[in-house]
Design a protein around this motif. Structure first.
Motif, mmCIF file in Angstrom:
data_model
loop_
_atom_site.group_PDB
_atom_site.id
_atom_site.type_symbol
_atom_site.label_atom_id
_atom_site.label_comp_id
_atom_site.label_asym_id
_atom_site.label_seq_id
_atom_site.Cartn_x
_atom_site.Cartn_y
_atom_site.Cartn_z
ATOM 1 N N SER A 7 -2.365 27.506 18.366
ATOM 2 C CA SER A 7 -1.943 28.878 18.679
ATOM 3 C C SER A 7 -1.549 29.003 20.139
ATOM 4 O O SER A 7 -2.139 28.373 21.023
ATOM 5 N N PHE A 8 -0.535 29.859 20.398
ATOM 6 C CA PHE A 8 -0.037 30.122 21.744
ATOM 7 C C PHE A 8 0.312 31.603 21.854
ATOM 8 O O PHE A 8 0.808 32.198 20.895
ATOM 9 N N GLN A 12 4.222 32.928 25.951
ATOM 10 C CA GLN A 12 4.309 31.508 26.281
ATOM 11 C C GLN A 12 5.118 30.746 25.231
ATOM 12 O O GLN A 12 5.901 29.855 25.562
ATOM 13 N N ALA A 13 4.965 31.132 23.968
ATOM 14 C CA ALA A 13 5.648 30.432 22.886
ATOM 15 C C ALA A 13 7.163 30.583 22.958
ATOM 16 O O ALA A 13 7.904 29.705 22.527
ATOM 17 N N LYS A 14 7.640 31.700 23.514
ATOM 18 C CA LYS A 14 9.087 31.907 23.577
ATOM 19 C C LYS A 14 9.764 30.906 24.510
ATOM 20 O O LYS A 14 10.976 30.694 24.418
ATOM 21 N N ASN A 15 8.992 30.293 25.409
ATOM 22 C CA ASN A 15 9.536 29.285 26.325
ATOM 23 C C ASN A 15 9.171 27.862 25.896
ATOM 24 O O ASN A 15 9.328 26.932 26.677
ATOM 25 N N LEU A 16 8.689 27.708 24.660
ATOM 26 C CA LEU A 16 8.311 26.380 24.166
ATOM 27 C C LEU A 16 9.566 25.576 23.848
ATOM 28 O O LEU A 16 10.361 25.951 22.989
ATOM 29 N N GLY A 44 -4.051 37.572 8.506
ATOM 30 C CA GLY A 44 -4.963 38.246 9.412
ATOM 31 C C GLY A 44 -4.911 37.761 10.838
ATOM 32 O O GLY A 44 -5.761 38.155 11.657
ATOM 33 N N ALA A 45 -3.928 36.913 11.188
ATOM 34 C CA ALA A 45 -3.833 36.391 12.557
ATOM 35 C C ALA A 45 -3.344 37.480 13.505
ATOM 36 O O ALA A 45 -2.560 38.347 13.113
ATOM 37 N N PRO A 46 -3.782 37.457 14.763
ATOM 38 C CA PRO A 46 -3.309 38.452 15.742
ATOM 39 C C PRO A 46 -1.799 38.366 15.904
ATOM 40 O O PRO A 46 -1.241 37.266 16.042
ATOM 41 N N PRO A 47 -1.088 39.485 15.898
ATOM 42 C CA PRO A 47 0.376 39.461 16.029
ATOM 43 C C PRO A 47 0.850 39.013 17.408
ATOM 44 O O PRO A 47 2.023 38.688 17.578
ATOM 45 N N GLU A 48 -0.054 39.000 18.397
ATOM 46 C CA GLU A 48 0.334 38.590 19.755
ATOM 47 C C GLU A 48 0.416 37.076 19.890
ATOM 48 O O GLU A 48 0.757 36.570 20.965
ATOM 49 N N LEU A 49 0.105 36.333 18.826
ATOM 50 C CA LEU A 49 0.058 34.878 18.887
ATOM 51 C C LEU A 49 1.084 34.255 17.950
ATOM 52 O O LEU A 49 1.408 34.809 16.898
ATOM 53 N N THR A 50 1.585 33.084 18.369
ATOM 54 C CA THR A 50 2.448 32.257 17.534
ATOM 55 C C THR A 50 1.655 31.030 17.103
ATOM 56 O O THR A 50 1.023 30.378 17.941
ATOM 57 N N PHE A 51 1.718 30.707 15.808
ATOM 58 C CA PHE A 51 0.918 29.616 15.266
ATOM 59 C C PHE A 51 1.813 28.476 14.781
ATOM 60 O O PHE A 51 2.878 28.696 14.197
ATOM 61 N N LEU A 102 -6.392 28.684 23.969
ATOM 62 C CA LEU A 102 -6.502 29.761 22.991
ATOM 63 C C LEU A 102 -6.613 29.170 21.584
ATOM 64 O O LEU A 102 -5.687 29.233 20.777
ATOM 65 N N SER A 103 -7.762 28.591 21.279
ATOM 66 C CA SER A 103 -7.957 27.890 20.015
ATOM 67 C C SER A 103 -8.441 28.840 18.925
ATOM 68 O O SER A 103 -9.290 29.702 19.176
ATOM 69 N N PRO A 104 -7.932 28.694 17.702
ATOM 70 C CA PRO A 104 -8.451 29.505 16.595
ATOM 71 C C PRO A 104 -9.792 28.995 16.066
ATOM 72 O O PRO A 104 -10.328 29.565 15.119
#
Length: 216
Positions: A7-8, A12-16, A44-51, A102-104
């Motif tokens: 997870s990121f 941050q993920a948009k610049n991966l 149920g994952a937080p929408p602020e994160l990319t998995f 930021l580990s799940p």
């Protein structure tokens, strides 16, 4: 377990630019296997994160150990601060991250090391576990962290390297009737660091015992 979630934060993920995962099973780390990576959206994952999901070659049984190495490459992670400098000033940049990955999953123990390019460090987020030695900043170790632990850190430091950003890239591929292939690439590259404030001078002074030159 047939997959491992990575997870990121979205910002941050948009610049991966690239992500790779390598895994090996067993108590002793041996030759690694490249693991397929795919984007997932867990329920149920937080929408602020990319998995992302790293798919294992075979399910990991209970009690077994998996060594997982993840390589990520991000662009535009360093922001110039100040955004404008004169030619005589050093370029300072800001890096923002989390001291906790930021580990799940729950984390038993973790450390973070930030290797700086050298030069002065203006400031950095000071936690009890923070330690700056030469050009390496360490946070941790941290133990028994719950899932999605986040501890923001900001580092403000000198970095006089040029930041080459390709504004436009054009690739021309020419194939002849005889099967020859010619590839030509055109790059429009700009400096993505601090902007120049004031005038730019190319005046160079060269001194020798018998002469004095002022070259432009």
């Amino acid at each position: 377990v047939s997959q491992v979630l990575l997870s990121f934060p979205n910002i941050q993920a948009k610049n991966l630019a690239a992500i790779r995962a390598f895994g090996t099973e067993g108590k002793v780390k041996g030759p690694s296997t490249v693991l397929p990576i795919e984007v997932v959206q867990p329920s149920g994952a937080p929408p602020e994160l990319t998995f992302f999901s790293a798919l294992l070659p075979k399910p990991l049984e209970k009690g077994k150990i998996l060594h997982l190495d993840v390589l990520t490459v991000f662009t535009h992670s360093l922001q110039p601060f100040p955004e404008e400098i004169t030619q005589a000033e050093a370029q300072l940049v800001v890096y923002q991250d989390s001291a906790h990955y930021l580990s799940p999953y729950p984390v038993k123990v973790q450390t973070l090391a930030i290797r700086l390019p050298g030069g002065r460090v203006e400031s950095y987020t000071r936690h009890p576990s923070a330690k700056l030695v030469d050009s390496e900043l360490k946070y941790g170790s941290s133990e028994e962290l719950p899932p999605f632990s986040y501890l923001p850190v900001i580092v403000h430091f000198e970095n006089n390297n040029p930041f080459a950003v390709a504004k436009e890239v054009i690739r021309e591929i020419e194939i002849s009737h005889w099967g020859n292939v010619q590839i030509t690439e055109y790059y429009n590259i700009a400096h993505g660091g601090a902007r120049l404030k004031g005038e730019f001078s190319r005046l160079i002074t060269l001194l020798c015992p018998e002469c004095y030159f002022l070259v432009a």
